[in-house]
Design an enzyme around this catalytic site. Structure first.
Site, PDB file in Angstrom:
ATOM      1  N   ASP A 195      41.973  38.953 -56.016  1.00 30.58           N
ATOM      2  CA  ASP A 195      42.519  40.078 -56.780  1.00 30.58           C
ATOM      3  C   ASP A 195      43.698  39.726 -57.696  1.00 30.58           C
ATOM      4  O   ASP A 195      44.626  39.015 -57.303  1.00 30.58           O
ATOM      5  CB  ASP A 195      42.994  41.173 -55.813  1.00 30.58           C
ATOM      6  CG  ASP A 195      41.834  41.792 -55.071  1.00 30.58           C
ATOM      7  OD1 ASP A 195      40.704  41.287 -55.192  1.00 30.58           O
ATOM      8  OD2 ASP A 195      42.062  42.784 -54.361  1.00 30.58           O
TER       9      ASP A 195
ATOM     10  N   ASP B 148      31.454  45.130 -53.364  1.00 30.41           N
ATOM     11  CA  ASP B 148      32.450  44.163 -52.893  1.00 30.41           C
ATOM     12  C   ASP B 148      31.836  43.238 -51.833  1.00 30.41           C
ATOM     13  O   ASP B 148      30.670  43.382 -51.455  1.00 30.41           O
ATOM     14  CB  ASP B 148      33.657  44.931 -52.330  1.00 30.41           C
ATOM     15  CG  ASP B 148      34.950  44.168 -52.538  1.00 30.41           C
ATOM     16  OD1 ASP B 148      34.890  42.925 -52.669  1.00 30.41           O
ATOM     17  OD2 ASP B 148      36.010  44.806 -52.554  1.00 30.41           O
TER      18      ASP B 148
HETATM   19  C1  GLA Z   1      38.861  43.991 -52.933  1.00 33.55           C
HETATM   20  C2  GLA Z   1      38.535  44.014 -54.429  1.00 33.55           C
HETATM   21  C3  GLA Z   1      39.489  44.943 -55.141  1.00 33.55           C
HETATM   22  C4  GLA Z   1      39.391  46.337 -54.543  1.00 33.55           C
HETATM   23  C5  GLA Z   1      39.644  46.287 -53.056  1.00 33.55           C
HETATM   24  C6  GLA Z   1      39.355  47.606 -52.371  1.00 33.55           C
HETATM   25  O1  GLA Z   1      40.105  43.426 -52.682  1.00 33.55           O
HETATM   26  O2  GLA Z   1      38.620  42.724 -54.952  1.00 33.55           O
HETATM   27  O3  GLA Z   1      39.201  44.973 -56.525  1.00 33.55           O
HETATM   28  O4  GLA Z   1      38.121  46.859 -54.819  1.00 33.55           O
HETATM   29  O5  GLA Z   1      38.827  45.310 -52.425  1.00 33.55           O
HETATM   30  O6  GLA Z   1      39.572  47.538 -51.006  1.00 33.55           O
END
Ligand code: GLA
Length: 561
Positions: free
Chosen positions: A238, A178
Site C-alpha cells: 500500500d 484483494d
Molecule cells: C489492502 C489493499 C488496500 C485496501 C485495504 C483494505 O491493504 O491493498 O488498498 O483495499 O486492503 O483493507
C-alpha cells in the site's frame, strides 16, 4: 547591346528568378505537406482481444485512502463524494468509477449471503449503486479473493459465485479483488475462477487485482500474470500519504513499464493527493508520475475538503490526456542525473512524447534535456503543462532549474529520429535482458517449487505437475536455450507417469517432450524472433494425489539491449 537584346536578357533573368522562386515554393510546400502528413500519423500496437477489456486506464474515486474503516466511511459521506464528483467536474474530467473499499460488509448469514454493515449503510448497497448510476457514474466494490479481507471482514473464497451474483444484482461495474486471508491459496487459480465467472456472466465488470500483500515470491509478480485474469493489478504494497513512500511505490511500478499494454495496466495504487501528508509541489509530482505511468487514476481523498488548487491539479486535462493516451504505454525512465530523473512516454501521435522531469532531491537542481534523448530530431515544440503552462519552440536543448521535489511536465512534439515504434518501446528489465532466468522473470505460482535452491540461483526452475511460466518478450529476444528433465515423483504407486513439457510462442506450440522416470534431459534451442509471449508449460499424466517433479534447466533467453 540593342534595346531588343536588353529586353530579352531582362526576360531571361526574370524568368529564372521566377522559376527559382517557384521551385523554392514547391519544395517548401512539399516539406509542409510531408511534415503535415507525418504529424497526422499515429502509432498503434497489436492488441490481444482476449485480454483487452479496458482501452484506457480506469479512472475513478475509492474510499480507502480517504476514510479507511473510520466511522466517516458511511452512506452519507459516499453520497456527498458522489455529489462532488458530479458538481465539481471530476466526472467531466474522466473520473467515472466510485468504489467502496473494505468495511462495507459485516458478516455472512447462515446461507452464506454477505451482510452489509447496517450502521454504515442503512439503505443498503443497491440504493447507493443506484445513486451513483443516476448521476452518470459507475459503481465498484471491494472484496478479498481470500477467506478474509485485509480488515478481517468476510472474504469471498468459496463464495465467489454467490458474491458475484449479489454484485450483479447491485449493478456493480468494478470489483477490487484483494489478496488477504489467502494462506495456501494460489493466485492464478483463485483469481482465475473470478475471471471465469465474470466472463460467464457476460457483464462488462472491470476486475482490479489488488494483490498487494505478498505471500510468496510468485504471488507478488502480478505484472507477469495479471493480464490473464484482470484489467489492472497492483505491483506493490500500500501507498502512504508521504513523499518517500510515494516514491517507493513509483520506483517499483516503474520497473514494470515493458509489461504494460492497452488493457493491461500496472496499478501504482490509489492517489493520495489531498490527504495532507505532502506539499502541493509533492502532490503535483505524485500526480505527474501516476499520469505518465498510465496507472489507473483513482482519487483517494475526501472531495468535500479538496482545495481548488488540488482539484485543478487532478482534473488537469493535459495530464489526464497523457494518462489516457490510446497507445497505452507506460512512461519509462530514460535518464538519471544526480537527483534528476526524466520519464518519457511515447504518445499515439507520431513524434509526440509526454515528458516528466523530476527533482527527487532536497536542493534545487539544474538540468539540460536534449531532444535526441527523447529519440527526436533537434527541433521540438515544448508544451509545458507545469510549472508555467507555456508553449515554446526549442532547438537543440531545453534548460531548466527545478526546486526540490518539484517537476516539469510537458507534451513534446517533434520528429522521431527512429522510424519504428519498436525503438520507442520501454525495455525489458535487466533480469530478462541479461539472459539467465531468475525469480524476477518467472510467472505463475502454480506448480513451481518455491524454495528450490537452484531456482534461487537462477540455474533452473523446478516445477511440479501442471505448471506454466510466461515471459513477455516484446519482440526483443532472439533465442531460447534450455533443457527439460523429469526429476522424481512423490506418492507414486507405479512408474508409468510422465510429465509433458511444451514451449509455446505467442500461443503456438513449437516444442514438446514427454519426460518419464529415467528419460534423458531434452535439449531445446529455439528462435524467438518476433515473439511477444513465451510460455513454458508442463502437464502431468496424473493428478490423483501424486506429485511429479521436473526441471527446466539453465534456461537462457538471449535478448538485445
Ligand atoms: C489492502 C489493499 C488496500 C485496501 C485495504 C483494505 O491493504 O491493498 O488498498 O483495499 O486492503 O483493507
Amino acid at each position: 547591346m540593342s534595346i531588343k537584346e536588353g529586353t530579352h536578357l531582362q526576360f531571361i533573368v526574370r524568368a529564372t528568378v521566377f522559376g527559382s522562386l517557384l521551385a523554392v515554393v514547391g519544395i517548401v510546400l512539399m516539406m509542409v505537406i510531408t511534415i503535415g502528413k507525418y504529424l497526422q500519423g499515429s502509432y498503434e500496437l497489436p492488441q490481444d482481444s482476449n485480454t483487452v477489456r479496458t482501452s484506457t486506464p480506469p479512472m475513478g474515486w475509492n474510499s480507502w485512502n480517504a476514510f479507511h474503516c473510520s466511522p466517516d466511511f458511511n452512506e452519507n459521506s459516499i453520497k456527498e463524494n458522489i455529489d462532488r464528483m458530479v458538481a465539481d467536474g471530476y466526472l467531466a474530467a474522466g473520473y467515472r468509477y466510485v468504489v467502496l473499499d473494505d468495511c462495507w460488509q459485516s458478516s455472512r448469514d447462515k446461507s452464506g449471503v454477505i451482510q452489509v454493515d447496517q450502521n454504515r449503510f442503512p439503505s443498503g448497497i443497491k440504493a447507493l449503486s443506484e445513486y451513483a448510476h443516476q448521476r452518470g457514474l459507475l459503481f465498484g466494490i471491494y472484496t478479498s479473493a481470500g477467506r478474509e479481507t485485509c480488515e478481517g471482514k468476510p472474504g469471498s473464497y468459496g463464495y465467489e459465485q454467490q458474491d458475484l451474483n449479489k454484485y450483479i444484482d447491485w449493478k456493480v461495474d468494478f470489483i477490487k479483488l484483494d489478496w488477504c486471508g489467502v494462506e495456501y491459496l494460489n493466485t492464478t487459480q483463485v483469481y482465475g475462477k473470478w475471471r471465469k465467472l465474470i466472463d460467464q456472466s457476460q457483464k462488462p465488470i472491470v476486475l482490479s487485482v489488488a494483490v498487494a500483500q505478498i505471500y510468496s515470491a510468485f504471488d507478488g509478480q502480478s505484472w507477469l500474470w495479471g493480464d490473464t485474469v484482470g484489467d489492472m493489478w497492483r505491483v506493490a504494497t500500500d501507498i502512504q500519504d508521504d513523499w518517500s513512500e510515494m516514491l517507493r511505490v513509483y520506483d517499483i511500478n516503474s520497473r514494470y513499464a515493458p509489461y504494460q499494454k492497452v488493457g493491461e495496466w500496472n496499478d501504482a495504487d490509489m492517489l493520495e493527493v489531498g490527504n495532507g501528508g505532502m506539499t502541493f509541489t509533492e502532490y503535483r509530482t505524485h500526480f505527474g508520475l501516476w499520469s505518465i505511468m498510465s496507472s489507473p487514476l483513482m482519487l483517494g481523498t475526501d472531495l468535500r475538503a479538496l482545495s481548488p488548487e488540488l482539484k485543478n491539479l487532478v482534473t488537469n486535462p493535459d495530464a489526464i490526456a497523457i494518462n489516457q493516451d490510446k497507445l497505452g504505454l507506460q512512461g519509462e525512465v530514460i535518464l538519471e542525473r544526480g537527483t534528476i530523473q526524466v520519464i518519457s512516454k511515447p504518445l499515439a501521435k507520431r513524434g509526440s512524447r509526454a515528458v516528466l522531469i523530476v527533482n527527487r532531491g532536497e536542493a534545487a537542481a539544474e538540468f539540460t534535456l536534449r531532444p535526441r534523448r527523447l529519440r527526436l530530431l533537434p527541433l521540438i515544440y515544448f508544451k509545458e503543462i507545469w510549472p508555467n503552462n507555456r508553449d515554446r519552440v526549442i532547438i537543440g536543448q531545453y534548460q531548466v532549474k527545478i526546486p526540490p521535489h518539484d517537476s516539469v511536465f510537458a507534451t513534446v512534439q517533434g520528429i522521431d529520429s527512429h522510424s519504428e515504434l519498436r525503438a520507442l518501446l520501454p525495455k525489458l528489465d535487466n533480469q530478462v535482458r541479461s539472459g539467465n532466468l531468475t525469480r524476477q522473470t518467472a510467472f505463475d505460482v502454480y506448480g513451481i517449487f518455491e524454495y528450490d535452491d537452484e531456482f534461487q540461483r537462477g540455474e533452473s526452475i523446478g516445477i511440479r505437475n501442471n505448471s506454466s511460466i510466461r515471459y513477455h518478450l516484446n519482440n526483443q529476444c532472439q533465442r531460447l536455450q534450455a533443457s527439460f528433465e523429469y526429476v522424481r515423483s512423490e506418492r507414486s504407486r507405479n512408474q508409468s507417469e510422465s510429465l509433458t513439457a511444451a514451449v509455446y510462442l505467442d500461443g503456438d506450440k513449437v516444442w514438446e517432450y514427454q519426460a518419464t522416470p529415467g528419460s534423458p534431459a531434452a535439449q531445446l534451442n529455439l528462435s524467438l524472433k518476433k515473439t511477444r509471449i513465451l510460455d513454458l508449460v508442463t502437464h502431468a499424466s496424473t493428478t490423483e494425489n501424486v506429485i511429479l517433479y521436473g526441471r527446466w534447466k539453465l534456461p537462457i533467453i538471449e535478448c538485445q539491449d
